[in-house]
Design a protein around this motif. Structure first.
Motif, PDB file in Angstrom:
ATOM      1  N   TYR A 101       0.663  -1.332   0.094  1.00 60.51           N
ATOM      2  CA  TYR A 101      -0.136   0.061   0.107  1.00 60.51           C
ATOM      3  C   TYR A 101       0.825   1.129   0.048  1.00 60.51           C
ATOM      4  O   TYR A 101       1.261   1.989   0.935  1.00 60.51           O
ATOM      5  N   THR A 102       1.063   1.660  -1.194  1.00 58.61           N
ATOM      6  CA  THR A 102       1.920   2.962  -1.280  1.00 58.61           C
ATOM      7  C   THR A 102       0.993   3.879  -2.579  1.00 58.61           C
ATOM      8  O   THR A 102       0.321   3.099  -3.304  1.00 58.61           O
ATOM      9  N   ASP A 104       2.267   5.031  -5.169  1.00 56.81           N
ATOM     10  CA  ASP A 104       2.682   4.426  -6.326  1.00 56.81           C
ATOM     11  C   ASP A 104       1.724   3.311  -6.892  1.00 56.81           C
ATOM     12  O   ASP A 104       1.199   3.246  -7.990  1.00 56.81           O
ATOM     13  N   ASN A 105       1.553   2.534  -6.029  1.00 58.78           N
ATOM     14  CA  ASN A 105       0.751   1.298  -6.378  1.00 58.78           C
ATOM     15  C   ASN A 105      -0.841   1.762  -6.494  1.00 58.78           C
ATOM     16  O   ASN A 105      -1.422   1.219  -7.340  1.00 58.78           O
ATOM     17  N   SER A 227       0.304   2.074   6.703  1.00 52.12           N
ATOM     18  CA  SER A 227       1.390   1.973   5.436  1.00 52.12           C
ATOM     19  C   SER A 227       1.140   3.153   4.585  1.00 52.12           C
ATOM     20  O   SER A 227       2.170   3.843   4.091  1.00 52.12           O
ATOM     21  N   LEU A 228       0.014   3.547   4.466  1.00 57.94           N
ATOM     22  CA  LEU A 228      -0.340   4.566   3.649  1.00 57.94           C
ATOM     23  C   LEU A 228       0.205   6.036   3.992  1.00 57.94           C
ATOM     24  O   LEU A 228       0.684   7.049   3.418  1.00 57.94           O
ATOM     25  N   ASP A 231       3.890   6.398   3.927  1.00 57.93           N
ATOM     26  CA  ASP A 231       4.337   6.509   2.444  1.00 57.93           C
ATOM     27  C   ASP A 231       4.002   8.048   2.160  1.00 57.93           C
ATOM     28  O   ASP A 231       4.374   8.454   1.227  1.00 57.93           O
ATOM     29  N   ASN A 234       6.508  10.635   1.055  1.00 52.48           N
ATOM     30  CA  ASN A 234       6.979  10.731  -0.289  1.00 52.48           C
ATOM     31  C   ASN A 234       6.219  11.519  -1.239  1.00 52.48           C
ATOM     32  O   ASN A 234       6.795  12.035  -2.408  1.00 52.48           O
TER      33      ASN A 234
END
Length: 312
Positions: A101-102, A104-105, A227-228, A231, A234
């Motif tokens: 879970y980013t 980017d994904n 996770s998000l 992240d 970024n």
């Protein structure tokens, strides 16, 4: 009069006449699923498919449901697609060991859906988490983006409210700041994301944050959302790259920003004019989800803005 109506209905039924259902209109929203790289992705769709497309990208902790009041107002003239990201709404929530879970994904999956639907040109409507998802799509495919609409989707350091200083501490050491994440996913936070700073509390439906908190309370959500949140650092680091893209491409841009949002403050909306000088910026008397209380005003601004754009 009521008795007459009942008798008339009985007479119609007795003659075998049945009421004919009204056909669906362009404003009718449909609810669909697509398989994108093994992930079942849910999306709302409305409007004539031969009209220009507007892709609506939702925020945290909501889903495409947040656009329910806005979609019918725009779908009379535009084709609308509003997906749920993996881990949100009605889309699949794959295990983090199988689907990292980013942002980017999330952007990769969302872009995969748009390609699967055959969308080669579209305007993007960004809100909150829709900002980092949308900017990644724009950077990868600038030729597809006809216009940009932004509601409280931040791309500037000056747009970060006070709470982001605490979140920055979480980014440095999540284990040392568990209270930051607990506050981020709390019921109180879910409610205040909608109502904090509002001038019209009577326009807010309590089911909205009740449902959002219920979703955050589901098994596996803590791992997904932590996770998000981690992240997200970024995204802030990518602000200069996003701003450079805006300066280079200067897409037609409309900013309709809830000025009472304590998370992404009004300065973040105004900052878009620095990189897109012709951007149309409106700071509204509203909070983080501005259409909760200003849906008619936002729909009018969006329609007027899109109607001025040349159609491909």
């Amino acid at each position: 009069m009521k008795t007459i109506a009942i008798l008339a209905t009985a007479m119609l039924l007795g003659t075998g006449i049945r009421a004919t259902p009204l056909p669906a209109t362009h404003a009718t929203t449909t609810y669909r699923y697509a398989n994108v790289d093994g992930v079942r992705v849910f999306y709302r769709e409305a409007g004539p498919k031969d009209a220009p497309t507007l892709v609506l990208l939702h925020g945290f902790p909501s889903s495409s449901r947040q656009f329910d009041s806005l979609i019918p107002l725009l779908a009379t003239r535009y084709h609308l697609v509003a997906p749920d990201y993996p881990g949100f709404g009605q889309s699949d929530s794959p295990d983090p060991s199988k689907y990292p879970y980013t942002f980017d994904n999330l952007a990769k999956t969302t872009n995969g859906l748009l390609e699967q639907l055959g969308l080669k040109h579209y305007a993007l409507y960004l809100h909150d988490y829709g900002g980092p998802v949308g900017f990644r799509i724009m950077l990868a495919h600038p030729e597809r983006v006809d216009a940009l609409i932004v509601s409280n989707a931040n791309a500037y350091q000056e747009g970060l409210g006070k709470k982001w200083a605490l979140i920055a501490g979480y980014w440095k050491d999540p284990k040392a700041h568990p209270d930051v994440f607990e506050s981020f996913v709390s019921r109180d936070a879910a409610e205040k994301r909608h109502t904090l700073g509002t001038s019209h509390p009577e326009r807010y439906h309590p089911d909205t944050w009740a449902d959002e908190f219920a979703h955050l309370s589901q098994p596996g959500q803590r791992a997904i959302q932590s996770s998000l949140l981690f992240d997200y650092r970024n995204n802030v680091a990518a602000y200069p790259e996003w701003q450079a893209w805006l300066r280079k491409h200067k897409p037609p841009t409309l900013v309709v920003w809830g000025n009472n949002d304590p998370s992404f403050i009004g300065a973040g909306g105004e900052a878009y004019k620095r990189d897109v000088p012709d951007a149309e910026v409106h700071l509204l008397d509203a909070g983080h989800f501005p259409w909760d209380e200003q849906v008619d005003a936002i729909a009018s601004l969006v329609l007027a803005f899109l109607d001025r754009r040349p159609r491909r």
